[in-house]
Design a protein around this motif. Structure first.
Motif, PDB file in Angstrom:
ATOM      1  N   THR A  96      10.992 -15.067   5.291  1.00 30.49           N
ATOM      2  CA  THR A  96      11.371 -13.929   6.137  1.00 30.49           C
ATOM      3  C   THR A  96      12.472 -13.086   5.494  1.00 30.49           C
ATOM      4  OG1 THR A  96      10.764 -15.150   8.118  1.00 30.49           O
ATOM      5  CG2 THR A  96      12.274 -13.291   8.389  1.00 30.49           C
ATOM      6  N   GLY A 184       9.088 -11.037   9.131  1.00 32.99           N
ATOM      7  CA  GLY A 184       8.446 -12.269   8.684  1.00 32.99           C
ATOM      8  C   GLY A 184       7.064 -12.071   8.132  1.00 32.99           C
ATOM      9  N   GLN A 227       8.685 -19.618  12.306  1.00 30.88           N
ATOM     10  CA  GLN A 227       7.382 -19.608  11.659  1.00 30.88           C
ATOM     11  C   GLN A 227       7.048 -21.011  11.156  1.00 30.88           C
ATOM     12  OE1 GLN A 227       9.144 -16.550   9.094  1.00 30.88           O
ATOM     13  NE2 GLN A 227       7.206 -15.466   9.217  1.00 30.88           N
ATOM     14  N   GLN A 261       6.461 -10.230  14.437  1.00 27.54           N
ATOM     15  CA  GLN A 261       7.251 -10.821  13.362  1.00 27.54           C
ATOM     16  C   GLN A 261       8.347  -9.897  12.835  1.00 27.54           C
ATOM     17  OE1 GLN A 261       5.635 -13.953  10.775  1.00 27.54           O
ATOM     18  NE2 GLN A 261       3.716 -12.821  10.852  1.00 27.54           N
TER      19      GLN A 261
END
Length: 802
Positions: A96, A184, A227, A261
């Motif tokens: 990320t 991300g 994640q 994300q």
């Protein structure tokens, strides 16, 4: 000297001895600069990308953010497979991206390819550990701002990174917007875009490795994203928080946006002319590889609270204090060559930034600066990186060896796959399993077992840390010794000598041979040390030895067999040439035609089929010459000269691991011009992009090799079999003086030498005995000992004496 081209000699800038400075922005060189300006702390790595992103047309960018030891797996597809090939590969992930900060001035977006850059400077300060970027930018509408960005990855809080972004309105009153985000969704396009058949870059992933699970925010501009890796199923939690500082006259509004994300927060600040505001951004990374998954969020929140309480300046002060202590042990000071001085400090700083120090992680070939070699750990760690830390920061050295103990079970499993007893360590790995899909230059390099054993021995001798040997090191030594005895055999045709067949030595341009001299010599040393360790444990630690003996089923007859194999180890030697043969058949091959090999055909591995290379006498890197250094007491001076003179002209140095070793041996035998040339190439390997691939990450083995070339080469430092330090300094004619420090069993000794004398000073400790050019010296606190510098080591063509 070797016949390959000298690469790319253009330096980044005029050297500053404690900093790396970029005075102008050049988009064509952007990706390499991202490697050079990378920051890390052994856990987190951040490439030197621009917070606002890259918008150039001629260069490239890899917005790399890495967590040491955090990887995903993927099947390795073989067109023609075979039993025992690794089924899965591991790759360090670009995680990320929380380093995003985008500035807009009266609605116009700032980046370096837009508007007018009136002033630009980027500086990496190696004493403070902070990266600065100062830009005066004029928007297309004529609004001018001064931007000062500072960035650090905390060396004292391993989960933390921070960015301080300061903006001054120079010639206008109006609204300045700063958007901070983390994303991300790391697209594959952001990885190395063109591998071009280069095996050093690794395989290209065809699907995202990080899968979204959940996200959240604190309502104050902070947020987090969780994640999970697609195949290895590790969890990652990345979080950010902010601290805004405004002048009294300013006002602001805040807005947040969450899009699965991507989490972002925007500060719109109304400024008067001359006003300055700043935003401190704190970033944390935690993974389930080192934190219980149910505690990820709690640990992240704690890390960010700590960062907010310290503030950026507080973290920077801690960073400086940490580095003061580091440099007091690790700095090498030379007078007479500012470019090499800068390179030495850049390399030491880079090693510190990339070395794992938790016992769970190690040092990747490219550190935490890029994705070359997919973030894998190699033998580079024990042979090159470990000595630097053993003699400067031994607690990190121990942690690197603890990683090998933690992965011993996987090494046992690999030996079983290879139909051998004991343990075989992987040639390239992250989690402990073998990842090499090309076995001739991978699994066949069984010498890694002996390299790790050598690293253990050197560490224990240098530190006196027998506790590590008893609790962890001995088990590694014994299991890997079992491997050697099972792999080799006694050859009746050679009077029952112990031979080791079907291996590859350090030279990857010669593969699958019988009796590689380096491998056999190192295996012999390995077996002898294992036997010595048995004796030590029986005498001093009988209870611990009895426990280990039971746990691994160690039999007395095995130990006798280790000693027998060592005593009867075969080492190929050519009587006519008076040199050690690299292996059984190397000297019977025809030599490579260097004269008709164009410079653009180096490195050879990118231009010739492996079989073409294997059929010739040509070396990628030091092989037998490396043994001359590591096991120097086993060779006479005449032997070192003859062997160096034979193998050096055949070596391309297509591997960055090679020049430093040739520098050390050249210095020892008196070939100072060659020693200095090889040293210069090593120390500025990345700063001058000697091998042309620094864009994919820096060369950590060469970084460590530059330290070795000074301390072991020009400083002549060696450990004798009893672990006693010895020195035989020789000053290159280009220098006025040289100064370095080494740690030995908890004591710090400084070695200073100029053209006339050498001075040994004990800076920390109660006293120790060293050897100076064979003379026994007792070094006491506050009582420096001086000796005349030995006459320059005689050139190899002069008198030959031991």
């Amino acid at each position: 000297m070797n016949k390959r081209s000298e690469g790319h000699p253009a330096a980044l800038q005029l050297p500053r001895e404690w900093s790396l400075v970029e005075d102008a922005y050049d988009e064509k060189d952007n990706q390499r600069k991202e490697s050079l300006f990378a920051l890390g702390n052994g856990y987190i790595g951040m490439r030197g990308y621009f917070e606002e992103g890259y918008h150039g047309k001629e260069g490239a960018s890899v917005r790399g953010n890495y967590v040491n030891g955090f990887y995903d797996t993927a099947p390795i597809h073989y067109p023609e497979g075979a039993y025992g090939y690794p089924a899965e590969g591991q790759a360090m992930l670009n995680v990320t991206d929380a380093g995003i900060l985008k500035l807009a001035v009266e609605g116009e977006t700032f980046h370096l390819n837009r508007g007018h850059v009136r002033f630009y400077k980027r500086v990496l300060h190696m004493q403070s550990g902070v990266l600065h970027r100062l830009v005066e930018w004029e928007s297309p509408a004529g609004h001018r701002v001064l931007i000062h960005i500072r960035r650090l990855v905390s060396l004292t809080h391993r989960h933390l990174a921070a960015i301080h972004y300061e903006v001054t309105a120079l010639n206008f009153a109006g609204t300045v917007s700063l958007c901070s985000a983390m994303d991300g969704d790391i697209a594959e396009a952001e990885g190395p875009p063109d591998r071009g058949g280069d095996p050093r870059l690794g395989a290209r992933r065809t699907e995202p490795s990080l899968l979204f699970e959940e996200a959240g925010s604190d309502g104050r501009g902070g947020g987090w994203l969780k994640q999970r890796t697609r195949h290895s199923r590790f969890a990652l939690l990345t979080a950010m928080s902010h601290r805004l500082a405004l002048p009294p006259s300013a006002s602001y509004s805040l807005s947040e946006k969450h899009d699965r994300q991507r989490l972002s927060v925007q500060y719109d600040v109304a400024l008067r002319r001359g006003d300055t505001f700043s935003l401190s951004k704190f970033i944390s990374h935690h993974t389930s590889r080192d934190t219980r998954e149910e505690e990820l969020l709690m640990q992240s929140e704690g890390a960010l609270r700590l960062a907010e309480s310290r503030g950026f300046d507080g973290l920077a002060e801690e960073q400086h204090a940490y580095l003061d202590a580091f440099w007091s042990r690790a700095d090498v000071e030379i007078k007479g060559d500012p470019a090499l001085q800068q390179g030495l400090r850049f390399n030491a700083f880079g090693l510190l930034q990339s070395a794992g120090r938790d016992g769970r992680t190690s040092m990747a070939a490219k550190g935490l600066t890029g994705e070359g070699y997919e973030g894998h750990y190699f033998w580079d760690t024990e042979m090159y990186v470990l000595p630097f830390f053993t003699f400067t920061t031994p607690e990190i050295g121990r942690a690197l060896l603890e990683f090998r103990y933690r992965t011993l079970e996987q090494a046992r499993e690999r030996a079983k796959v290879m139909a051998q007893r004991g343990a075989l360590y992987p040639w390239r790995t992250i989690g402990g399993e073998e990842n090499s899909a090309f076995f001739p230059a991978g699994t066949a390099q069984a010498h890694i077992n002996a390299d790790i054993a050598y690293g253990i021995r050197q560490y224990v001798q240098a530190t006196g840390d027998e506790a590590f040997l008893v609790r962890q090191g001995a088990e590694i030594l014994f299991e890997t010794s079992r491997f050697w005895v099972d792999l080799g055999h006694y050859d009746p045709g050679r009077d029952g000598a112990f031979c080791i067949d079907g291996v590859t030595g350090p030279d990857e341009y010669t593969a699958i041979v019988n009796n590689n001299a380096y491998t056999n010599l190192m295996a012999r040393e390995h077996l002898r040390y294992a036997c010595e360790t048995v004796g030590l444990l029986r005498e001093r630690y009988p209870l611990q030895y009895a426990r280990l003996e039971r746990e691994i089923g160690l039999a007395e007859e095995e130990i006798r067999e280790w000693q027998r194999a060592a005593d009867k180890m075969y080492v190929p030697y050519d009587d006519e040439l008076g040199i050690y043969a690299q292996d059984d058949t190397f000297l019977s091959k025809r030599k490579w035609d260097f004269a008709d090999t164009p410079p653009e055909n180096y490195p050879l591995l990118l231009h010739y089929h492996p079989l073409v290379i294997y059929r010739h006498q040509v070396l990628k890197q030091a092989d037998l010459v490396l043994a001359l250094f590591l096991l120097g007491e086993q060779f006479s001076r005449e032997e070192k000269i003859r062997n160096y003179r034979y193998y050096e002209p055949l070596t391309t140095h297509d591997s960055s691991l090679s020049p430093c070793i040739h520098s050390i041996i050249a210095a020892e035998i008196g070939e100072m011009e060659a020693a200095y040339d090889y040293f210069g190439r090593t120390v500025r390997m990345d700063l001058d992009d000697v091998n042309g691939n620094a864009k994919d990450g820096l060369h950590t083995a060469a970084m460590a090799g530059s330290w070795m070339a000074v301390v072991n080469g020009f400083g002549g430092m060696r450990l004798d079999r009893g672990g006693r330090l010895g020195f035989r300094p020789v000053l290159p004619p280009q220098w006025e003086s040289c100064r370095f420090k080494v740690m030995h069993r908890g004591q710090r000794i400084e070695v200073f030498f100029d053209r006339e004398q050498v001075t040994y000073t004990l800076q920390e400790g109660e006293g120790l005995v060293i050897l100076h050019d064979g003379e026994r010296l007792e070094i006491r606190p506050e009582a420096p000992v001086r000796r005349e510098l030995s006459a320059d080591r005689e050139p190899a063509g002069g008198h030959l004496g031991n």
